[in-house]
Design a protein around this motif. Sequence first.
Motif, PDB file in Angstrom:
ATOM      1  N   GLU A 260      46.210  64.196 -45.188  1.00 27.29           N
ATOM      2  CA  GLU A 260      46.689  65.572 -45.162  1.00 27.29           C
ATOM      3  C   GLU A 260      45.678  66.543 -45.757  1.00 27.29           C
ATOM      4  O   GLU A 260      45.511  67.673 -45.304  1.00 27.29           O
ATOM      5  N   ALA A 261      44.996  66.064 -46.801  1.00 27.80           N
ATOM      6  CA  ALA A 261      44.037  66.939 -47.479  1.00 27.80           C
ATOM      7  C   ALA A 261      42.868  67.277 -46.573  1.00 27.80           C
ATOM      8  O   ALA A 261      42.228  68.309 -46.730  1.00 27.80           O
ATOM      9  N   LEU A 262      42.580  66.398 -45.598  1.00 25.97           N
ATOM     10  CA  LEU A 262      41.438  66.621 -44.729  1.00 25.97           C
ATOM     11  C   LEU A 262      41.822  67.248 -43.397  1.00 25.97           C
ATOM     12  O   LEU A 262      40.966  67.509 -42.563  1.00 25.97           O
ATOM     13  N   GLU A 263      43.106  67.468 -43.169  1.00 18.77           N
ATOM     14  CA  GLU A 263      43.536  68.100 -41.933  1.00 18.77           C
ATOM     15  C   GLU A 263      43.329  69.613 -41.964  1.00 18.77           C
ATOM     16  O   GLU A 263      43.352  70.274 -40.941  1.00 18.77           O
ATOM     17  N   ALA A 264      43.135  70.146 -43.157  1.00 19.55           N
ATOM     18  CA  ALA A 264      42.873  71.580 -43.269  1.00 19.55           C
ATOM     19  C   ALA A 264      41.555  71.911 -42.603  1.00 19.55           C
ATOM     20  O   ALA A 264      40.634  71.101 -42.586  1.00 19.55           O
ATOM     21  N   PRO A 265      41.403  73.096 -42.023  1.00 16.48           N
ATOM     22  CA  PRO A 265      40.138  73.453 -41.365  1.00 16.48           C
ATOM     23  C   PRO A 265      39.008  73.514 -42.370  1.00 16.48           C
ATOM     24  O   PRO A 265      39.228  73.769 -43.559  1.00 16.48           O
ATOM     25  N   PRO A 266      37.762  73.214 -41.956  1.00 11.80           N
ATOM     26  CA  PRO A 266      36.623  73.262 -42.863  1.00 11.80           C
ATOM     27  C   PRO A 266      36.493  74.622 -43.522  1.00 11.80           C
ATOM     28  O   PRO A 266      36.848  75.650 -42.946  1.00 11.80           O
ATOM     29  N   LEU A 267      35.928  74.606 -44.695  1.00 14.44           N
ATOM     30  CA  LEU A 267      35.756  75.854 -45.437  1.00 14.44           C
ATOM     31  C   LEU A 267      34.903  76.843 -44.669  1.00 14.44           C
ATOM     32  O   LEU A 267      35.083  78.053 -44.747  1.00 14.44           O
TER      33      LEU A 267
ATOM     34  N   THR B  76      29.447  82.102 -52.664  1.00 15.55           N
ATOM     35  CA  THR B  76      28.770  81.323 -53.697  1.00 15.55           C
ATOM     36  C   THR B  76      29.314  79.901 -53.760  1.00 15.55           C
ATOM     37  O   THR B  76      28.565  78.936 -53.922  1.00 15.55           O
ATOM     38  N   ALA B  77      30.625  79.778 -53.619  1.00 20.59           N
ATOM     39  CA  ALA B  77      31.246  78.464 -53.768  1.00 20.59           C
ATOM     40  C   ALA B  77      31.129  77.623 -52.506  1.00 20.59           C
ATOM     41  O   ALA B  77      31.303  76.409 -52.551  1.00 20.59           O
ATOM     42  N   ALA B  78      30.811  78.241 -51.351  1.00 24.70           N
ATOM     43  CA  ALA B  78      30.854  77.539 -50.076  1.00 24.70           C
ATOM     44  C   ALA B  78      29.973  76.294 -50.029  1.00 24.70           C
ATOM     45  O   ALA B  78      30.435  75.244 -49.599  1.00 24.70           O
ATOM     46  N   PRO B  79      28.669  76.347 -50.427  1.00 18.03           N
ATOM     47  CA  PRO B  79      27.850  75.130 -50.319  1.00 18.03           C
ATOM     48  C   PRO B  79      28.423  73.965 -51.120  1.00 18.03           C
ATOM     49  O   PRO B  79      28.478  72.838 -50.623  1.00 18.03           O
ATOM     50  N   GLU B  80      28.847  74.239 -52.356  1.00 11.83           N
ATOM     51  CA  GLU B  80      29.386  73.166 -53.190  1.00 11.83           C
ATOM     52  C   GLU B  80      30.682  72.627 -52.598  1.00 11.83           C
ATOM     53  O   GLU B  80      30.895  71.408 -52.557  1.00 11.83           O
ATOM     54  N   ASP B  81      31.565  73.530 -52.144  1.00 14.31           N
ATOM     55  CA  ASP B  81      32.831  73.092 -51.570  1.00 14.31           C
ATOM     56  C   ASP B  81      32.624  72.338 -50.268  1.00 14.31           C
ATOM     57  O   ASP B  81      33.331  71.370 -49.975  1.00 14.31           O
ATOM     58  N   ALA B  82      31.667  72.787 -49.473  1.00 17.19           N
ATOM     59  CA  ALA B  82      31.394  72.112 -48.208  1.00 17.19           C
ATOM     60  C   ALA B  82      30.884  70.702 -48.458  1.00 17.19           C
ATOM     61  O   ALA B  82      31.263  69.752 -47.758  1.00 17.19           O
ATOM     62  N   GLU B  83      30.022  70.544 -49.473  1.00 16.76           N
ATOM     63  CA  GLU B  83      29.512  69.211 -49.815  1.00 16.76           C
ATOM     64  C   GLU B  83      30.631  68.306 -50.293  1.00 16.76           C
ATOM     65  O   GLU B  83      30.709  67.121 -49.925  1.00 16.76           O
ATOM     66  N   SER B  84      31.532  68.861 -51.113  1.00 14.74           N
ATOM     67  CA  SER B  84      32.675  68.090 -51.587  1.00 14.74           C
ATOM     68  C   SER B  84      33.554  67.665 -50.419  1.00 14.74           C
ATOM     69  O   SER B  84      34.040  66.524 -50.370  1.00 14.74           O
TER      70      SER B  84
END
Length: 270
Positions: free
Chosen positions: A45-52, A71-79
């Motif tokens: 379920e946690a991964l069904e959300a659309p990519p950041l 600012t947070a996008a690269p770190e969140d995308a990597e996570s």
Amino acid sequence: MEEDELSMSSSSSSLSVFSDISEEVAAAETPSPPPSPPGACPSPEALEAPPLSETQGVGSSSQDEEQQSTTAAPEDAESSRKQAAHLMMAELVKFLLEKYRAKEPTTQAEMLSSVFTEHQDHFPEIFSRASRCLQRVFAVDVKEVDASDHSYVLVNSLGLTYDGVASDGHSMPKNGLLVLLLFVILKEGECASEEKVWKVLSDMGLHDGVEHSIFGEPRELMTKVWVEEQYLEYRQVADSDPARYEFLWGPRAHAETTKLTVLEFVQNQY
């Protein structure tokens, strides 16, 4: 002596890795898992959300919010990528366990079509991680039998002939835990006290009387199942009052593997 070359610190690290991986696999095996513990595989379920990258900045109420999101996008995308890889690894382990229990071979093409509906370019890395996971947690080897079509079979590691998989085909192989217990017995001078064994199991998240998602109730497994199968010997310490107990290798363990094989297996895996 080679046993002495394996430090207790490395043993503790092995148990930590074993515990983390077993949690991940249990999460993948559970149809509707509760919130994942630290280190566990993320829920589908946690991964069904659309990519950041697709949702970043949508509905932002101010320029500050947009800047923070950027600012947070690269770190969140990597996570997010790591979580997705983690999930695919656990799902691939689940698929391979089903093949092992059914005693069926598989191919790279089947794995790609069954598990990797997306991100197929990540298959080599995730297949390698899944294979290591099967060895560490279940003592199951993935062996290539035909390089032309990348076909594989799954077999017991170390030559052990009993894996604890019930005839219903739903339980999971338990030899990974058995191998670690054989290792602990060697580390303790070929005879481990029950207190020491329970300390090790506690570090792995296994507790007396508490059902584990992979290994079941550990006391029954150690003092009944593996004793009856002659992989372990469970005996009262001589002249102990109150009674204390200890574990040794059973005759079947001596017949099917060797001390050096067990030591090398644990060293190579951890």
